[in-house]
Design a protein around this motif. Sequence first.
Motif, mmCIF file in Angstrom:
data_model
loop_
_atom_site.group_PDB
_atom_site.id
_atom_site.type_symbol
_atom_site.label_atom_id
_atom_site.label_comp_id
_atom_site.label_asym_id
_atom_site.label_seq_id
_atom_site.Cartn_x
_atom_site.Cartn_y
_atom_site.Cartn_z
ATOM 1 N N THR A 137 42.618 54.037 -7.290
ATOM 2 C CA THR A 137 42.324 55.446 -7.022
ATOM 3 C C THR A 137 41.923 55.638 -5.560
ATOM 4 O O THR A 137 42.394 56.566 -4.890
ATOM 5 C CB THR A 137 41.202 55.950 -7.942
ATOM 6 O OG1 THR A 137 41.609 55.763 -9.291
ATOM 7 C CG2 THR A 137 40.904 57.411 -7.697
ATOM 8 N N LEU A 138 41.078 54.754 -5.053
ATOM 9 C CA LEU A 138 40.651 54.852 -3.660
ATOM 10 C C LEU A 138 41.826 54.659 -2.706
ATOM 11 O O LEU A 138 41.975 55.400 -1.731
ATOM 12 C CB LEU A 138 39.554 53.825 -3.366
ATOM 13 C CG LEU A 138 38.984 53.838 -1.963
ATOM 14 C CD1 LEU A 138 38.321 55.175 -1.671
ATOM 15 C CD2 LEU A 138 37.995 52.715 -1.786
ATOM 16 N N ALA A 139 42.685 53.685 -2.996
ATOM 17 C CA ALA A 139 43.854 53.442 -2.143
ATOM 18 C C ALA A 139 44.787 54.648 -2.139
ATOM 19 O O ALA A 139 45.303 55.046 -1.083
ATOM 20 C CB ALA A 139 44.591 52.195 -2.608
ATOM 21 N N LEU A 140 45.012 55.243 -3.300
ATOM 22 C CA LEU A 140 45.873 56.424 -3.364
ATOM 23 C C LEU A 140 45.259 57.617 -2.640
ATOM 24 O O LEU A 140 45.956 58.358 -1.938
ATOM 25 C CB LEU A 140 46.164 56.783 -4.819
ATOM 26 C CG LEU A 140 47.078 55.812 -5.563
ATOM 27 C CD1 LEU A 140 47.162 56.179 -7.047
ATOM 28 C CD2 LEU A 140 48.447 55.771 -4.932
ATOM 29 N N LEU A 141 43.969 57.811 -2.788
ATOM 30 C CA LEU A 141 43.286 58.917 -2.114
ATOM 31 C C LEU A 141 43.323 58.758 -0.597
ATOM 32 O O LEU A 141 43.644 59.698 0.134
ATOM 33 C CB LEU A 141 41.842 59.016 -2.606
ATOM 34 C CG LEU A 141 41.006 60.156 -2.029
ATOM 35 C CD1 LEU A 141 41.604 61.494 -2.431
ATOM 36 C CD2 LEU A 141 39.573 60.051 -2.519
ATOM 37 N N VAL A 142 43.028 57.571 -0.111
ATOM 38 C CA VAL A 142 43.065 57.320 1.334
ATOM 39 C C VAL A 142 44.488 57.456 1.859
ATOM 40 O O VAL A 142 44.715 58.030 2.930
ATOM 41 C CB VAL A 142 42.471 55.932 1.653
ATOM 42 C CG1 VAL A 142 42.739 55.537 3.087
ATOM 43 C CG2 VAL A 142 40.981 55.916 1.366
ATOM 44 N N GLY A 143 45.451 56.938 1.114
ATOM 45 C CA GLY A 143 46.847 57.059 1.531
ATOM 46 C C GLY A 143 47.293 58.508 1.609
ATOM 47 O O GLY A 143 47.971 58.912 2.555
ATOM 48 N N PHE A 144 46.925 59.309 0.617
ATOM 49 C CA PHE A 144 47.292 60.722 0.634
ATOM 50 C C PHE A 144 46.639 61.443 1.808
ATOM 51 O O PHE A 144 47.291 62.241 2.493
ATOM 52 C CB PHE A 144 46.906 61.410 -0.675
ATOM 53 C CG PHE A 144 47.131 62.882 -0.636
ATOM 54 C CD1 PHE A 144 48.406 63.402 -0.749
ATOM 55 C CD2 PHE A 144 46.072 63.767 -0.446
ATOM 56 C CE1 PHE A 144 48.631 64.772 -0.689
ATOM 57 C CE2 PHE A 144 46.282 65.129 -0.378
ATOM 58 C CZ PHE A 144 47.563 65.634 -0.503
ATOM 59 N N ALA A 202 48.591 63.320 4.747
ATOM 60 C CA ALA A 202 48.377 64.745 5.010
ATOM 61 C C ALA A 202 47.897 64.975 6.435
ATOM 62 O O ALA A 202 48.309 65.942 7.091
ATOM 63 C CB ALA A 202 47.362 65.312 4.016
ATOM 64 N N PHE A 203 47.055 64.093 6.934
ATOM 65 C CA PHE A 203 46.542 64.227 8.300
ATOM 66 C C PHE A 203 47.656 64.093 9.328
ATOM 67 O O PHE A 203 47.637 64.731 10.372
ATOM 68 C CB PHE A 203 45.457 63.177 8.539
ATOM 69 C CG PHE A 203 44.784 63.298 9.859
ATOM 70 C CD1 PHE A 203 43.888 64.323 10.101
ATOM 71 C CD2 PHE A 203 45.036 62.393 10.867
ATOM 72 C CE1 PHE A 203 43.259 64.440 11.325
ATOM 73 C CE2 PHE A 203 44.411 62.505 12.089
ATOM 74 C CZ PHE A 203 43.515 63.525 12.315
ATOM 75 N N ARG A 204 48.649 63.288 9.023
ATOM 76 C CA ARG A 204 49.762 63.100 9.961
ATOM 77 C C ARG A 204 50.846 64.167 9.795
ATOM 78 O O ARG A 204 51.493 64.546 10.761
ATOM 79 C CB ARG A 204 50.370 61.717 9.784
ATOM 80 C CG ARG A 204 49.408 60.622 10.167
ATOM 81 C CD ARG A 204 49.982 59.264 9.871
ATOM 82 N NE ARG A 204 48.998 58.230 10.011
ATOM 83 C CZ ARG A 204 48.696 57.629 11.146
ATOM 84 N NH1 ARG A 204 49.310 57.990 12.241
ATOM 85 N NH2 ARG A 204 47.788 56.690 11.191
ATOM 86 N N VAL A 205 51.064 64.638 8.597
ATOM 87 C CA VAL A 205 52.146 65.586 8.340
ATOM 88 C C VAL A 205 51.723 67.024 8.635
ATOM 89 O O VAL A 205 52.525 67.806 9.163
ATOM 90 C CB VAL A 205 52.645 65.446 6.883
ATOM 91 C CG1 VAL A 205 53.567 66.581 6.503
ATOM 92 C CG2 VAL A 205 53.341 64.120 6.709
ATOM 93 N N PHE A 206 50.502 67.399 8.321
ATOM 94 C CA PHE A 206 50.070 68.784 8.478
ATOM 95 C C PHE A 206 50.321 69.350 9.874
ATOM 96 O O PHE A 206 50.920 70.413 10.004
ATOM 97 C CB PHE A 206 48.591 68.932 8.110
ATOM 98 C CG PHE A 206 48.041 70.287 8.428
ATOM 99 C CD1 PHE A 206 48.432 71.403 7.703
ATOM 100 C CD2 PHE A 206 47.152 70.458 9.468
ATOM 101 C CE1 PHE A 206 47.941 72.653 8.006
ATOM 102 C CE2 PHE A 206 46.655 71.701 9.791
ATOM 103 C CZ PHE A 206 47.053 72.806 9.054
#
Length: 108
Positions: free
Chosen positions: A7-14, A18-22
Amino acid sequence: MRSEVLTLALLVGFCTWAFRVFPTRADLSTLAPTGILARFLAATGPAAIATLFVASVMPWLQGGVALPMICGIAAVLAAYAGSRSVVAATLAGSVGYGFAVWGLAFWA
């Protein structure tokens, strides 16, 4: 694998995605130059430089070799002094640090 780690890996990855795509997908032309989001996005370049600096200093503080850190810092300072571009300084620091690490591995 434990579900908490996944869960932590998925949250950090998302969040990283998002920080790079936004900033590349959003229409930022309507932002006020002094607004909080504009200031936040303007701070990402110096934050990247600070991250590279910390990543290069940590091994040296733990007993590693100081040459890559010195080369990276010198490249950042030289590129920023020459161009006043945070992007160029970030890339130059990465390249300088990488070449120093490669050189040490190659010649060792």
